[in-house]
Design a protein around this motif. Structure first.
Motif, short mmCIF file in Angstrom:
data_model
loop_
_atom_site.label_atom_id
_atom_site.label_comp_id
_atom_site.label_asym_id
_atom_site.label_seq_id
_atom_site.Cartn_x
_atom_site.Cartn_y
_atom_site.Cartn_z
N ARG A 118 0.86 -1.18 0.00
CA ARG A 118 0.00 0.00 0.00
C ARG A 118 0.90 1.24 0.00
O ARG A 118 1.21 1.81 1.04
N LEU A 119 1.32 1.64 -1.20
CA LEU A 119 2.34 2.68 -1.34
C LEU A 119 1.98 3.59 -2.51
O LEU A 119 1.40 3.16 -3.50
N CYS A 120 2.33 4.87 -2.40
CA CYS A 120 2.20 5.79 -3.54
C CYS A 120 3.24 6.90 -3.41
O CYS A 120 3.79 7.13 -2.34
N GLY A 121 3.50 7.55 -4.52
CA GLY A 121 4.38 8.70 -4.52
C GLY A 121 3.58 9.97 -4.73
O GLY A 121 2.51 9.95 -5.35
N VAL A 122 4.08 11.09 -4.22
CA VAL A 122 3.47 12.39 -4.45
C VAL A 122 4.60 13.37 -4.75
O VAL A 122 5.49 13.58 -3.91
N SER A 123 4.60 13.94 -5.95
CA SER A 123 5.66 14.89 -6.31
C SER A 123 5.16 16.31 -6.15
O SER A 123 4.02 16.64 -6.49
N VAL A 144 3.13 7.12 1.97
CA VAL A 144 3.38 8.13 0.93
C VAL A 144 4.85 8.51 0.90
O VAL A 144 5.44 8.85 1.94
N LEU A 145 5.43 8.46 -0.30
CA LEU A 145 6.78 8.98 -0.53
C LEU A 145 6.61 10.36 -1.17
O LEU A 145 6.22 10.48 -2.33
N LEU A 146 6.88 11.40 -0.39
CA LEU A 146 6.76 12.78 -0.87
C LEU A 146 8.07 13.17 -1.54
O LEU A 146 9.15 13.04 -0.95
N LEU A 147 7.98 13.66 -2.77
CA LEU A 147 9.17 13.89 -3.61
C LEU A 147 9.41 15.37 -3.85
O LEU A 147 8.56 16.07 -4.41
N ASP A 148 10.56 15.87 -3.43
CA ASP A 148 10.99 17.24 -3.74
C ASP A 148 12.51 17.27 -3.56
O ASP A 148 13.00 17.02 -2.46
N PRO A 149 13.29 17.52 -4.61
CA PRO A 149 14.75 17.38 -4.53
C PRO A 149 15.44 18.36 -3.59
O PRO A 149 16.53 18.08 -3.10
N ILE A 183 7.11 9.61 4.11
CA ILE A 183 8.57 9.67 4.01
C ILE A 183 8.90 10.74 2.98
O ILE A 183 8.52 10.63 1.81
N PHE A 184 9.58 11.78 3.41
CA PHE A 184 9.90 12.92 2.55
C PHE A 184 11.30 12.72 1.99
O PHE A 184 12.28 12.64 2.74
N PRO A 239 6.88 15.78 13.77
CA PRO A 239 7.96 14.96 14.32
C PRO A 239 7.85 13.46 14.01
O PRO A 239 8.81 12.72 14.23
N ARG A 240 6.69 13.01 13.46
CA ARG A 240 6.53 11.58 13.25
C ARG A 240 6.78 11.14 11.80
O ARG A 240 6.83 9.94 11.53
N LEU A 241 6.93 12.11 10.88
CA LEU A 241 7.29 11.69 9.52
C LEU A 241 8.81 11.50 9.44
O LEU A 241 9.54 11.88 10.35
N LYS A 242 9.26 10.92 8.34
CA LYS A 242 10.70 10.71 8.15
C LYS A 242 11.19 11.57 6.98
O LYS A 242 10.49 11.73 5.98
#
Length: 450
Positions: free
Chosen positions: A311-316, A366-371, A397-398, A416-419
């Motif tokens: 159960r995973l998705c990305g968000v850019s 959620v994998l949040l994407l921002d370089p 996860i950022f 404080p609970r996200l990575k």
């Protein structure tokens, strides 16, 4: 490694904006011990194992004072192992301290080149560049408290006195052109008494004592592991346990060098940025939950492995975050990817302009994407949007390539609970709120729109 703040853009007249930039200090190790105890061999073993770091060795011997012609006539009466009441008589400790402090503040320095046959410093001197790790080796480096205060780790190499004497005889007769009678006379008259009076007592200041010297591989391995741990732990990681910086190697540093270089072509920028992004994505995936599973291999054997989180998705975060989507798709076949566009600053701050997210995102990791994580304002808004859609904070996860301390503070204090997973933490933000040293406008460089 410790840090302090400097103000590179300010001056006494106040004409420039002062920007507080954390200055990273190197990890400084002092290695002491009696003559011919194996100090240099211990240092060489440490350096060989720290092959992913820039390491430099500074020898206290380089700072022996040049003898005058009058002293040379009575060289056999000169004690090369005796400290004075404040600074070392045999050594120019003021110069040693000056050189070490220069290296500690990230500047190159010229180290004297001492000739043991002429008992004088000779040209050319040795240029030493700043490094991640500086090892200061010498018989009396733990004896003077001014020198000790510079060290992050203090080591004493403890070797049997008979073995040390045998090694000294071989070294001084073969490498330094001295006869055995003079070597033994000097040892009995100066070396042994000075060891017992000054060098051996300095052992009490050591954090680590290595019995048997360079033959003690276990002790050296433990020291190297401790150094790696300290080097890999940014100061902010001690404050926020939810920050993860991928382990730096020369490969990673080389790629950062290329993507940060203003002369790098667009083609090369994209190529090496993609490599770094893939590493960050892979590291980020390692923070997802998993379950154990036993499978049967083609040989008929049982293998106990794990099953990835499904159960995973990305968000850019548009648009720079879109540069990270290909790496995520390459690692997670068929993954859903949503979009968030944040814009504006001014009085209203960052505003949500557009979002398209999976309808079931609340049940996903959620994998949040921002370089680039700069001020953190856009990140805070994007994370707030995800929370508003029902995503659990601990399920975010950022992922970014570089992060500024200001952005880390902004995000971690609020969430404080996200990575956060990044490949490097940069120095600070400048007056234009751009990351320094940074890599410029990432989106423009990546998509060729600058």
């Amino acid at each position: 490694m410790e840090s302090e703040c400097i103000s590179p853009l300010g001056n006494s007249s106040g004409n420039h904006l002062s920007v507080q930039v954390p200055l990273k200090f190197p990890f400084i190790i002092g290695v002491a011990g009696g003559t011919a105890s194996g100090k240099t061999t211990v240092c060489d073993k440490i350096i060989s194992q720290l092959h992913d770091q820039r390491v430099v060795l500074v020898n206290q011997d380089a700072f022996y004072r040049s003898l005058s012609n009058e002293q040379l006539e009575k060289v056999h009466e000169y004690n090369f192992d005796h400290p004075g009441s404040c600074f070392l008589d045999a050594f120019d400790t003021e110069l040693l301290l000056s050189c070490m402090k220069t290296l500690r503040h990230g500047r190159a320095v010229s180290i004297p080149n001492y000739d043991f046959k002429s008992h004088k410093s000779t040209e050319p001197s040795r240029l030493v560049n700043p490094s991640d790790v500086i090892i200061l080796e010498g018989i009396l480096v733990l004896q003077d408290f001014h020198v000790r205060d510079l060290m992050n780790m203090k080591i004493f190499v403890d070797t049997d006195s008979d073995l040390r004497l045998a090694r000294r005889i071989q070294r001084d007769t073969v490498k330094r052109g001295r006869n055995i009678e003079n070597v033994l006379d000097q040892y009995a008259k100066f070396v042994k008494p000075s060891f017992e009076e000054f060098i051996l007592p300095s052992k009490k200041h050591a954090d680590v004592i290595i019995p048997r010297g360079a033959d003690n591989d276990v002790a050296i391995d433990l020291i190297v592991q401790h150094i790696r741990t300290k080097l890999g732990q940014h100061d902010l990681c001690k404050i926020y346990p939810n920050i993860f910086v991928i382990h730096s190697t020369f490969q990673i540093r080389g790629m950062h060098t290329l993507v940060r270089d203003t002369k790098t072509t667009k083609h090369d920028f994209v190529f090496y940025a993609d490599r770094l992004i893939r590493l960050v994505v892979e590291h980020g995936l390692g923070h997802l939950p998993f379950t154990e599973k036993q499978i049967i291999t083609p040989t008929g054997s049982v293998y106990t492995g794990v099953v990835f989180c499904k159960r995973l998705c990305g968000v850019s975060v548009i648009r720079s975050g879109e540069s990270m989507e290909n790496a995520l798709r390459a690692c997670c076949k068929g993954i859903k990817i949503g979009k968030i566009l944040i814009h504006g600053e001014g009085k209203k701050g960052r505003q949500l302009v557009y979002e398209k997210l999976p309808s079931d995102i609340a049940s996903r990791h959620v994998l949040l994407l921002d370089p680039v994580l700069a001020s953190g304002n856009s990140a805070v808004k994007a994370i707030s949007v995800l929370l508003g859609k029902g995503v659990a904070e601990s399920n975010i996860i950022f992922l970014n390539l570089i992060a500024a301390p200001e952005g880390i503070h902004a995000v971690c204090q609020k969430f404080p609970r996200l990575k956060i997973v990044t490949s490097e933490i940069d120095a600070s933000l400048n007056k234009d709120m751009r990351v320094i040293p940074g890599m410029g406008e990432f989106g423009d460089r990546y998509f060729g729109t600058g």
